[in-house]
Design a protein around this motif. Structure first.
Motif, PDB file in Angstrom:
ATOM      1  N   UNK A  11       0.823  -1.215   0.000  1.00 45.33           N
ATOM      2  CA  UNK A  11       0.000   0.000   0.000  1.00 45.33           C
ATOM      3  C   UNK A  11       0.856   1.263   0.000  1.00 45.33           C
ATOM      4  N   UNK A  26       3.984   9.984  -9.127  1.00 39.51           N
ATOM      5  CA  UNK A  26       3.126  10.504  -8.049  1.00 39.51           C
ATOM      6  C   UNK A  26       1.661  10.635  -8.479  1.00 39.51           C
ATOM      7  N   UNK A  27       1.374  11.258  -9.628  1.00 37.69           N
ATOM      8  CA  UNK A  27      -0.039  11.291 -10.052  1.00 37.69           C
ATOM      9  C   UNK A  27      -0.653   9.890 -10.156  1.00 37.69           C
ATOM     10  N   UNK A  30      -1.522   8.628  -6.712  1.00 37.52           N
ATOM     11  CA  UNK A  30      -2.707   9.321  -6.185  1.00 37.52           C
ATOM     12  C   UNK A  30      -3.969   8.656  -6.730  1.00 37.52           C
ATOM     13  N   UNK A  31      -4.008   8.419  -8.033  1.00 35.01           N
ATOM     14  CA  UNK A  31      -5.202   7.817  -8.635  1.00 35.01           C
ATOM     15  C   UNK A  31      -5.427   6.394  -8.135  1.00 35.01           C
ATOM     16  N   UNK A  32      -4.342   5.651  -7.961  1.00 36.93           N
ATOM     17  CA  UNK A  32      -4.465   4.251  -7.531  1.00 36.93           C
ATOM     18  C   UNK A  32      -4.795   4.121  -6.050  1.00 36.93           C
ATOM     19  N   UNK A  33      -4.706   5.213  -5.297  1.00 30.26           N
ATOM     20  CA  UNK A  33      -4.948   5.122  -3.861  1.00 30.26           C
ATOM     21  C   UNK A  33      -3.790   4.471  -3.118  1.00 30.26           C
ATOM     22  N   UNK A  34      -2.591   4.517  -3.725  1.00 31.02           N
ATOM     23  CA  UNK A  34      -1.392   4.008  -3.059  1.00 31.02           C
ATOM     24  C   UNK A  34      -0.621   5.189  -2.474  1.00 31.02           C
ATOM     25  N   UNK A  52       4.088  14.186  -1.361  1.00 35.67           N
ATOM     26  CA  UNK A  52       3.558  14.430  -0.019  1.00 35.67           C
ATOM     27  C   UNK A  52       4.583  14.041   1.032  1.00 35.67           C
ATOM     28  N   UNK A 292       1.668   4.434 -14.139  1.00 29.30           N
ATOM     29  CA  UNK A 292       0.694   3.604 -13.426  1.00 29.30           C
ATOM     30  C   UNK A 292       1.091   2.132 -13.535  1.00 29.30           C
ATOM     31  N   UNK A 296       1.704  -0.506 -10.608  1.00 27.98           N
ATOM     32  CA  UNK A 296       0.897  -1.733 -10.557  1.00 27.98           C
ATOM     33  C   UNK A 296       1.798  -2.961 -10.411  1.00 27.98           C
ATOM     34  N   UNK A 301      -0.177  -5.534  -8.418  1.00 22.43           N
ATOM     35  CA  UNK A 301      -1.575  -5.399  -8.850  1.00 22.43           C
ATOM     36  C   UNK A 301      -1.660  -5.802 -10.326  1.00 22.43           C
TER      37      UNK A 301
ATOM     38  N   UNK B  23      -7.931  16.957  -4.400  1.00 23.63           N
ATOM     39  CA  UNK B  23      -6.985  15.850  -4.611  1.00 23.63           C
ATOM     40  C   UNK B  23      -6.698  15.647  -6.094  1.00 23.63           C
ATOM     41  N   UNK B  27      -2.472  16.029  -9.457  1.00 25.80           N
ATOM     42  CA  UNK B  27      -1.736  15.515 -10.620  1.00 25.80           C
ATOM     43  C   UNK B  27      -1.669  16.524 -11.765  1.00 25.80           C
ATOM     44  N   UNK B  50      -2.217  13.640   0.094  1.00 24.46           N
ATOM     45  CA  UNK B  50      -1.328  13.525  -1.069  1.00 24.46           C
ATOM     46  C   UNK B  50      -0.636  14.829  -1.471  1.00 24.46           C
ATOM     47  N   UNK B  51      -1.120  15.957  -0.944  1.00 27.63           N
ATOM     48  CA  UNK B  51      -0.540  17.234  -1.368  1.00 27.63           C
ATOM     49  C   UNK B  51       0.849  17.423  -0.780  1.00 27.63           C
ATOM     50  N   UNK B  52       1.725  18.073  -1.555  1.00 27.33           N
ATOM     51  CA  UNK B  52       3.055  18.397  -1.039  1.00 27.33           C
ATOM     52  C   UNK B  52       2.944  19.448   0.057  1.00 27.33           C
ATOM     53  N   UNK B 331      -8.050  -4.416  -7.497  1.00 31.42           N
ATOM     54  CA  UNK B 331      -7.216  -5.529  -7.982  1.00 31.42           C
ATOM     55  C   UNK B 331      -8.079  -6.551  -8.716  1.00 31.42           C
ATOM     56  N   UNK B 342      -9.177   3.162 -12.625  1.00 26.07           N
ATOM     57  CA  UNK B 342      -9.738   3.407 -11.295  1.00 26.07           C
ATOM     58  C   UNK B 342      -9.125   4.653 -10.680  1.00 26.07           C
ATOM     59  N   UNK B 343      -9.974   5.441 -10.047  1.00 22.88           N
ATOM     60  CA  UNK B 343      -9.526   6.633  -9.325  1.00 22.88           C
ATOM     61  C   UNK B 343     -10.073   6.536  -7.907  1.00 22.88           C
ATOM     62  N   UNK B 344      -9.189   6.411  -6.942  1.00 23.68           N
ATOM     63  CA  UNK B 344      -9.610   6.311  -5.542  1.00 23.68           C
ATOM     64  C   UNK B 344      -9.308   7.628  -4.824  1.00 23.68           C
TER      65      UNK B 344
END
Lengths: 384, 384
Positions: A11, A26-27, A30-34, A52, A292, A296, A301, B23, B27, B50-52, B331, B342-344
């Motif tokens: 994670x 980094x982007x 963020x999208x993957x939630x990692x 971050x 990405x 992954x 993933x 958020x 990106x 996630x922000x710097x 996953x 996917x965008x989390x």
């Protein structure tokens, strides 16, 4: 071996190195939630400006790397410069290092790479291990008077590479005592590049093979897919990249830089085990960007689709020119062409330095190429 | 008025509010080479993770907002909840507030919005200002016994909205003393949404009009472009959105939520002045995402192309279900469908809460819709 249906427990990903490749991960994170953390040499580095979580430390400092690695679930890299002994110490401590030391050595040491690829039967230029002036003279003779000489380690973007016709030209390299790699001057028709991602359990996903144009040893333009490459040849080269990833046990992105010969066959030029300049087009041209995809693979993933979104995509590097303010350059370029997608790295401008890239997608490769080159020139040079 | 050829001096953008919209701006800021700072209520909020650069403070604390605003070149918003007096104080101090207080009031107060749009001649449902029980009874009678009642301020995602057939049903709202908005129950055939970006100097760029499906007052699915919408009607609705943006002096993204009637005409439902849920498809379906476009407008940079990359794009929201671990859900979903993007949002799962979204693009809307709905269900529910 893990199967594709096993849950991932990664994670938080730690990226060693604070350059633009870490920045562009980094982007995607963020999208993957990692969660993502960066070990950077200073807080002004490209990725350190935007991450971050940033730790400051050298990739050559075993303690700094170990402390950083202990705080994340898996470690990956912005570059290939982490010493093998540091990588192996992490692995001995049970850290998930992706790609691992055994794989990464092939992107760190060009002699190890040549030996291994040759042993595996993958197509390479004729090459020689150079340990002495006599070796160099023999190689020059066998190659017909001119060869490429490369330092085995530490070269990039044309550094550590010389085309010579006399051993004197690299006398200083020989004196350092490290073995050198000599290669025939390949009579290539163009340079191609194949990107492939590989997960720990073995799943692979290859991108369409692209054409790359170098200027002064630095990537200048990439066209995806490679114009005129037959579907059969594309499949063959993707298969080669997949086999190399498998043979070397790569985890993450692998870029295989290739020479295309007049008969359509290819020879492997170099390997990189990370997102690569020749894959930046995927950020705007593909369902899944290489950044990405790299995360992954590192997080184990499932890999995303490598399908292109449009028939033609082009990437043109922004190489430092006469303009200091690249946001201002981008303002002018997008006013002229609203479809130009600009990616800036937050780096200070120096002549020829990679400071960003511009992507364009469309129906016709010649058209998007002309537009991409124009946009890039507008961004980096202030004299228009 | 600034022209499009004036340089932009905005290099740092401050976003008030730490939700998923802030958020998803991050990106875009990284790629554009703009610095971004977030004023979040706590360090666990979606963007704060996630922000710097994160400042912790309330958007209702005038001093906190003023201090934050003083540290950036322009201020924009994750939501519409910053009080007007705070916005006006910033503007009095010479801060670039984008959108400004005069525009934003139309996304903050539904009565102000209805009055202004009616005055401008833009198509609205029949509506009534409700200051008393007698007003409510008159509206019920004129509308044929059933109406929608909305609190003028503070409502979102179905909160502050009630369909009533008796004044008793909103007696508690009336007692609070604030005027209410009553509207006819529009016999719409479907809901549409139009996104448009506007720069300070007046440049506008509209996205293709999309179809949105709500479930229990919450956006569930968006199809881009809106299936079956003629090119003429699309152009007409884009034009309406552009005129509203111009009339209200919006800077940044404006979303115009619309009811489509049986004769193909539309009525304006609500306005949002920020990236909007109905524009999330643009992140993977368009040359320029609405998040990049919002930042471009706020920074007074030329707007990017709003051209779709493929014939069909769908967005399906991830609404909290039975699965806690959304990375694990993703996953499984990507193993089934590698083209699902996917965008989390990094938010804790609660039933029905928006915790992310999934995008899919392709050639056929029905096919990508079915795949998007399946992927979303796989991600949020653990019972498969």
């Amino acid at each position: 071996m893990m199967t594709d249906s096993a849950p991932s427990t990664v994670r938080t990903i730690g990226v060693v190195g604070g350059g633009q490749l870490a920045r562009m991960m980094i982007p995607a994170a963020i999208e993957l939630g990692l969660d993502i953390a960066v070990l950077a040499g200073s807080d002004t580095e490209s990725a350190a400006q935007v991450a971050h979580r940033v730790e400051i430390g050298s990739h050559e400092d075993a303690d700094a790397v170990a402390a950083f690695a202990a705080s994340v679930d898996a470690v990956t890299f912005d570059h290939e410069h982490v010493p093998q002994d540091i990588l192996r110490a992490l692995e001995a401590d049970g850290i998930a290092v992706r790609p691992g030391a055994d794989a990464l050595i092939h992107a760190q040491d060009k002699l190890v790479m040549r030996e291994r690829l040759t042993e595996l039967g993958h197509p390479c230029p004729q090459w020689w291990r150079i340990t002495s002036r006599a070796d160099l003279e023999r190689a020059l003779e066998e190659a017909g008077g001119r060869i490429v000489v490369k330092t085995a380690r530490g070269g990039y973007d044309g550094h550590g590479v010389a085309v010579i016709s006399s051993a004197d030209e690299v006398a200083d390299w020989l004196e350092r005592g490290d073995d050198l790699l000599a290669e025939q001057l390949v009579p290539f028709t163009r340079e191609l590049s194949a990107q492939v991602a590989r997960r720990p359990g073995g799943q692979v996903a290859a991108y369409p093979v692209v054409e790359s144009e170098q200027k002064d040893g630095v990537c200048f333009r990439v066209a995806a897919p490679a114009p005129g490459l037959s579907a059969e040849r594309d499949a063959e080269i993707r298969g080669l990249a997949e086999r190399i990833a498998e043979d070397l046990g790569v985890v993450g992105m692998l870029a295989v830089e290739l020479f295309e010969l007049a008969d359509g066959t290819v020879l492997v030029n170099e390997l990189a085990m990370r997102p690569h300049n020749t894959g930046h087009w995927s950020m705007d041209g593909c369902v899944t960007s290489q950044f990405e995809q790299h995360l992954r693979a590192v997080a184990d993933l499932p890999l995303g689709s490598t399908e292109p979104l449009r028939p033609a995509a082009v990437m043109v590097n922004l190489l430092g020119g006469t303009r200091e303010d690249l946001v201002e350059g981008g303002r002018i370029a997008v006013e002229q062409d609203p479809s130009a997608t600009i990616h800036l790295y937050g780096k200070g401008v120096r002549p020829g330095r990679k400071v960003g890239h511009v992507n364009l997608t469309g129906e016709d490769m010649d058209e998007v190429t002309a537009r991409g080159i124009r946009a890039a020139a507008t961004i980096v040079d202030a004299d228009d």
